[in-house]
Design a protein around this motif. Sequence first.
Motif, PDB file in Angstrom:
ATOM      1  N   CYS A  79      -0.703   3.418  18.045  1.00 53.90           N
ATOM      2  CA  CYS A  79       0.001   3.141  19.303  1.00 53.90           C
ATOM      3  C   CYS A  79       0.508   1.706  19.354  1.00 53.90           C
ATOM      4  O   CYS A  79       1.550   1.415  19.940  1.00 53.90           O
ATOM      5  N   GLN A  80      -0.259   0.783  18.754  1.00 52.16           N
ATOM      6  CA  GLN A  80       0.122  -0.629  18.742  1.00 52.16           C
ATOM      7  C   GLN A  80       0.993  -0.981  17.530  1.00 52.16           C
ATOM      8  O   GLN A  80       1.298  -2.146  17.299  1.00 52.16           O
ATOM      9  N   ASN A  81       1.366   0.066  16.757  1.00 49.26           N
ATOM     10  CA  ASN A  81       2.206  -0.102  15.557  1.00 49.26           C
ATOM     11  C   ASN A  81       1.526  -0.963  14.487  1.00 49.26           C
ATOM     12  O   ASN A  81       2.196  -1.593  13.670  1.00 49.26           O
ATOM     13  N   LYS A  82       0.197  -0.965  14.466  1.00 55.38           N
ATOM     14  CA  LYS A  82      -0.570  -1.640  13.406  1.00 55.38           C
ATOM     15  C   LYS A  82      -0.801  -0.624  12.293  1.00 55.38           C
ATOM     16  O   LYS A  82      -1.883  -0.059  12.142  1.00 55.38           O
ATOM     17  N   LEU A  83       0.245  -0.394  11.523  1.00 56.92           N
ATOM     18  CA  LEU A  83       0.248   0.728  10.592  1.00 56.92           C
ATOM     19  C   LEU A  83      -0.741   0.557   9.447  1.00 56.92           C
ATOM     20  O   LEU A  83      -1.380   1.519   9.017  1.00 56.92           O
ATOM     21  N   THR A  96      -8.030   2.940   8.028  1.00 57.50           N
ATOM     22  CA  THR A  96      -9.061   3.681   8.753  1.00 57.50           C
ATOM     23  C   THR A  96      -8.999   5.174   8.433  1.00 57.50           C
ATOM     24  O   THR A  96     -10.029   5.820   8.189  1.00 57.50           O
ATOM     25  N   LEU A  97      -7.799   5.729   8.405  1.00 60.67           N
ATOM     26  CA  LEU A  97      -7.634   7.159   8.176  1.00 60.67           C
ATOM     27  C   LEU A  97      -7.988   7.551   6.743  1.00 60.67           C
ATOM     28  O   LEU A  97      -8.596   8.606   6.518  1.00 60.67           O
ATOM     29  N   ARG A  98      -7.621   6.717   5.783  1.00 65.79           N
ATOM     30  CA  ARG A  98      -7.960   7.046   4.393  1.00 65.79           C
ATOM     31  C   ARG A  98      -9.474   7.045   4.185  1.00 65.79           C
ATOM     32  O   ARG A  98     -10.021   7.913   3.494  1.00 65.79           O
ATOM     33  N   MET A 116      -2.334  12.432  11.485  1.00 65.42           N
ATOM     34  CA  MET A 116      -2.182  11.023  11.847  1.00 65.42           C
ATOM     35  C   MET A 116      -1.777  10.182  10.647  1.00 65.42           C
ATOM     36  O   MET A 116      -0.923   9.293  10.750  1.00 65.42           O
ATOM     37  N   LEU A 117      -2.368  10.455   9.484  1.00 67.58           N
ATOM     38  CA  LEU A 117      -2.003   9.700   8.283  1.00 67.58           C
ATOM     39  C   LEU A 117      -0.554  10.002   7.887  1.00 67.58           C
ATOM     40  O   LEU A 117       0.176   9.118   7.437  1.00 67.58           O
ATOM     41  N   ALA A 118      -0.144  11.247   8.084  1.00 72.10           N
ATOM     42  CA  ALA A 118       1.254  11.603   7.810  1.00 72.10           C
ATOM     43  C   ALA A 118       2.203  10.843   8.737  1.00 72.10           C
ATOM     44  O   ALA A 118       3.267  10.376   8.312  1.00 72.10           O
ATOM     45  N   GLU A 163       7.661  11.466   1.345  1.00 70.67           N
ATOM     46  CA  GLU A 163       7.084  12.426   0.400  1.00 70.67           C
ATOM     47  C   GLU A 163       5.575  12.533   0.599  1.00 70.67           C
ATOM     48  O   GLU A 163       5.006  13.632   0.596  1.00 70.67           O
ATOM     49  N   ASP A 164       4.913  11.385   0.784  1.00 68.60           N
ATOM     50  CA  ASP A 164       3.477  11.408   1.064  1.00 68.60           C
ATOM     51  C   ASP A 164       3.200  12.160   2.367  1.00 68.60           C
ATOM     52  O   ASP A 164       2.267  12.967   2.447  1.00 68.60           O
ATOM     53  N   ALA A 165       3.997  11.883   3.390  1.00 66.83           N
ATOM     54  CA  ALA A 165       3.822  12.556   4.678  1.00 66.83           C
ATOM     55  C   ALA A 165       4.006  14.063   4.529  1.00 66.83           C
ATOM     56  O   ALA A 165       3.266  14.861   5.132  1.00 66.83           O
ATOM     57  N   GLU A 166       4.982  14.455   3.723  1.00 67.78           N
ATOM     58  CA  GLU A 166       5.223  15.885   3.507  1.00 67.78           C
ATOM     59  C   GLU A 166       3.990  16.573   2.923  1.00 67.78           C
ATOM     60  O   GLU A 166       3.568  17.641   3.381  1.00 67.78           O
TER      61      GLU A 166
END
Length: 647
Positions: A129-133, A139-141, A156-158, A168-171
């Motif tokens: 939400c804060q765009n801290k990608l 955290t997700l990995r 969320m990771l996608a 491609e990773d998101a796919e």
Amino acid sequence: MAEAQAHEILLVLPAQPEAQLILARARAAQGDLAGARHHLAALSAAQPRMAAAQCELGIVLARLGETEEAVEALSRAVKLEPRLAHAWRELGDLHALRGDTQAAEAAHARHIEASVNDPELLAAAGALCQNKLSVAEHTLRDFLKRHPTDVAALRMLAETGSRLGRYEDAEHLLARCLDLAPGFAAARQNYATVLYRQNKAAAAIAETDRLLQQDPKNPAVRALKAAALGQIGEYAQSVANYEVLLRDHPRQPKAWLSYGHALKALGRRDECVGAYRKSIALMPQLGEIWWSLANLKTYRFGADEIAAMTAQLARADLAAEDRWHFHFALGKALEDEADYERSFQHYSAGNTLRRTALTHSAEDITDHVQRSIAFFTTEFFRERADCGIEDAAPIFIVGLPRSGSTLIEQILASHSAVEGTMELPDITSMAKRLGGKLKRSDVSTYPEILREPDREAIAALGEEYLTRTRIHRRLGRAHFVDKMPNNFAHLGLIHLILPRARIIDARRHPLACCFSLFKQHFARGQGFSYDLDDIARYYLDYVALMAHFDAVLPGRVHRVFHENLVASPEREIRALLQHCDLPFEDACLRFHENARPVRTASSEQVRRPLSGESLEQWRHFETWLGPLKARLEPVLSTYPGSMQTFA
């Protein structure tokens, strides 16, 4: 069953809110949206703090095309209950349709946050939400190492990958998510979007169709399907889908804009202008609309329109993206008014703003060209003379944008044996997959990695290209045109995997081409084109690489000089067709009569007879082009002598 139970409850307790809500949902599910709206409006008025009622009312209003009212209801719902996930999702989709990208991203992030309960996932969603990608990704990995089948974390990771441009990773992540949870509609909508962004339109359409079976009126999914249809050249179907969408949702500026783009490709200019103007009436601060009018090339702004754009630029709250679009549009408007100094100032301001938003590296392009020159030797090709696919169907037009490539394609597509397509991304995508990003630090880089494949692997690459592009070939003709100009950087790959394909180099005078690039804003790609020095370097690299292939593959590339084509069309067209091993046809001289869809910025220009009007437009700006001329001197002095007007 639920509806019957609701009726039974209401017989005893006529004002029971949960039963009223169940009844309204049942009516909406049966297609009685007007009836559902009536019930929900009454329920919301009676129970103003019932978040679920506000949410359902917002969804029904959205399906009825009452977008502003829907946004208001959904906003009330999430204010009352911030963890109402599907309200955030619907709100994000509606913001996207309205053209408010920032609000859409924020709402979609809140949807993800509201969809999870685990403390770690909540922390990752908060970072998103804060765009801290980078924080969200880390955290997700870590979470997925311990919980590899958690579909919320996968989605969320996608989303994080999508925002970073790693489509491609998101796919792959979303495909895994849907394998685990086929009914996860939000993930499927994300999946369709990611496919679309990778130019996998057919797959994206299949996903939107699946979503629309469950929610036929979903405006965001309908808009995505219409856009994907345009991506594969199905403009008539795209227009039809936009028309149905806009009938139900007439106050969507982005949808009117996209509808205008599809009409432009079909050559329906007046309707296109009407769609753009409708979009402007709804959202005059959206700079992209004004630039789209300018990008017709044949449109002339009136004094009132120039004043309106100038007023928008004066706004302190104007987004950077809108600001640069207005600068490019005003540059074109003032150029048409012969106010060249102010026109150049606007072009410069637009380019400066756009350049700051990009990470283009001229050094990486030069490095790729130099390594390609060193790698693709006569010996390399001699050793692989029997490799690739013996298919002569593709005709590649390479060069720089704004060099006349659309005109050449239109001429070829007017031949009975040739089908015009569009700027196909497949060669570029394959090159990226083979070697990754063009960075000197890579251990295994492209093009050097092409030393490794054996004959079977090289043939497989040729087959892959033909398979990927088959969706664009609908007329059953012997040849098709791929006019992605940037493919000049992959000419070695093209020759290796498709040795019988024809290659055309569209060449335009350096100053005319480079300044035309400077005046153009591209929807995506072409990051080199927003700085005159970057443009000059790119042009020089292009000429150097093409000269190298002329030396190691003599006669492989046929060069069409735009100025010669304008001066002697029949002579140049006959030579072009001869190179493609095609008989001459008079229709190629009447290319402007060809009604095929055209997607590029030159779409309106190639529907008119040849004209030399644009050959020396750059001269109006010569006062400000001294550094560009100095940088281009090596190629200016060697440009064909037939162009004496440029001396």
